[in-house]
Design a protein around this motif. Structure first.
Motif, short mmCIF file in Angstrom:
data_model
loop_
_atom_site.label_atom_id
_atom_site.label_comp_id
_atom_site.label_asym_id
_atom_site.label_seq_id
_atom_site.Cartn_x
_atom_site.Cartn_y
_atom_site.Cartn_z
N GLN A 70 -5.69 3.19 7.47
CA GLN A 70 -6.81 2.40 6.97
C GLN A 70 -6.55 0.91 7.14
N TRP A 127 -11.75 2.35 2.46
CA TRP A 127 -11.18 2.93 1.25
C TRP A 127 -12.24 3.33 0.22
N ASN A 134 0.75 6.46 3.22
CA ASN A 134 -0.29 7.26 3.86
C ASN A 134 -1.59 6.49 4.05
N GLU A 135 -1.61 5.22 3.66
CA GLU A 135 -2.79 4.38 3.86
C GLU A 135 -2.64 3.43 5.04
N ARG A 181 -11.48 1.02 -4.47
CA ARG A 181 -10.20 0.44 -4.09
C ARG A 181 -10.02 -0.97 -4.65
N SER A 192 -0.64 8.36 11.91
CA SER A 192 -1.37 7.23 11.34
C SER A 192 -2.01 6.38 12.43
N ILE A 239 0.85 -1.19 0.00
CA ILE A 239 0.00 0.00 0.00
C ILE A 239 0.88 1.24 0.00
N GLN A 240 0.26 2.39 -0.20
CA GLN A 240 0.96 3.65 -0.03
C GLN A 240 1.13 3.92 1.46
#
Length: 346
Positions: free
Chosen positions: A242, A335, A238-239, A339, A293, A235-236
């Motif tokens: 989530q 998401w 910044n995710e 997604r 986060s 994943i990125q």
């Protein structure tokens, strides 16, 4: 005999009663170019002696471990000796149809996208049901989360491609092992009963069901961190919030692991809070997730928890959790529907 293509790896401890039948099942395989490596754990000489006569077969090697490695340590030891194209975990008290290896290898050779190839599995002994674990396809993150949601170990009693097996090391449990293999490639099912799994009251799986609550909590925590460990690189950055919230939600609210996890639905709310904080702290320590986060993950989880179904009386798990899969419910919750169709970096 030509050079072996398959390493049949057998961890063995106190299995002298059934191992001879298992080794005969291996010798009856129609595919012959394999090597069998048996690792007898903890100085178990009785099991070692039960295997010794089979060592006359040049394809079979028996090693006696003086120290107690336990199942995970024994599997890792066996995997470090893999030099063949495929790794085949074969439990010491199970047996297979004569064409088991031939059928799985034929499919694996024709489908290089498959990290593992497995068949339907017939239980016998204390159970008599058939396990049918549908194939796990799609892109890497989808495969990891789908396999995490099913928590089904059928995809390791099979052929695992060498590269996928080595990338999964070190192995800490059977279920996180399958997730690591799913990250490496697709999991392909052969819809035939070729594997016969013995179930005994004293088996490791049955013993795990009787673990004290604190040990079960540790086991559930390791599972949660294992899912994050294999999904996080996909994943990125910044995710991360989530992903953390999704994993925690599925374990404390949806109860995806069923048998081998803490029953949060029946326990006090403090148990959920304790687990979540340990999970988030572990993610911070092991993966260096930033504090922002972590805070966002707490907020997301609070929203997800407020929408979780109310358990039935008596502590039963929510009946509605079976209506949607881990991937569909969790991904859309944090998401959004788009997604599931977006490919991410591998």
């Amino acid at each position: 005999m030509t050079e072996a293509r398959i390493l049949i790896a057998m961890p063995l401890f106190e299995g002298w009663e059934h191992v001879e039948q298992t080794l005969l099942s291996i010798q009856r395989q129609t595919f012959r170019d394999y090597r069998v490596l048996i690792s007898v754990d903890g100085g178990d000489r009785r099991s070692y002696e039960a295997c010794k006569s089979f060592a006359e077969d040049p394809r079979i090697e028996v090693v006696l471990q003086n120290d107690r490695l336990r199942w995970e340590g024994n599997i890792n030891w066996l995997a470090r000796h893999l030099r063949e194209d495929y790794f085949c975990y074969w439990q010491h008290d199970d047996h297979c149809a004569p064409d088991y290896l031939e059928v799985l290898l034929d499919h694996a050779d024709r489908h290089p996208e498959a990290a593992s190839v497995y068949c339907d599995m017939q239980h016998f002994g204390t159970r008599n049901d058939v396990v049918r674990h549908r194939s796990v396809l799609g892109f890497a993150l989808q495969r990891v989360l789908e396999q995490a949601g099913r928590a089904n170990p059928a995809a390791i009693r099979c052929l695992v491609r060498r590269e996928a097996m080595l990338s999964a090391l070190p192995i800490t449990s059977a279920t996180t092992w399958t997730i690591a293999v799913a990250r490496a490639g697709e999991l392909h099912r052969i819809p035939r009963v070729l594997y016969f799994r013995r179930n005994r009251p004293e088996s490791l799986g049955m013993q795990m069901l009787k673990m004290p609550e604190d040990e079960m909590l540790d086991f559930t925590l390791e599972y949660a961190l294992g899912v994050f460990r294999h999904a996080y690189p996909l994943i990125q950055k910044n995710e991360a919030a989530q992903l953390l919230a999704m994993i925690a939600d599925q374990l404390v609210n949806a109860q995806i692991r069923k048998r081998w996890q803490v029953d949060f639905a029946a326990g006090p709310s403090e148990l959920r809070h304790q687990f979540v904080e340990r999970f988030l702290t572990g993610a911070t320590a092991e993966f260096d997730v930033d504090p922002a986060s972590i805070d966002k993950a707490r907020d997301l989880l609070a929203r997800l928890s407020s929408r979780a179904p109310t358990p039935k009386s008596g502590g039963n798990r929510p009946a509605s959790t079976k209506k949607s899969g881990f991937w569909t419910r969790a991904v859309r919750a944090v998401w959004g529907p788009a997604r599931s169709g977006r490919r991410v970096r591998k």
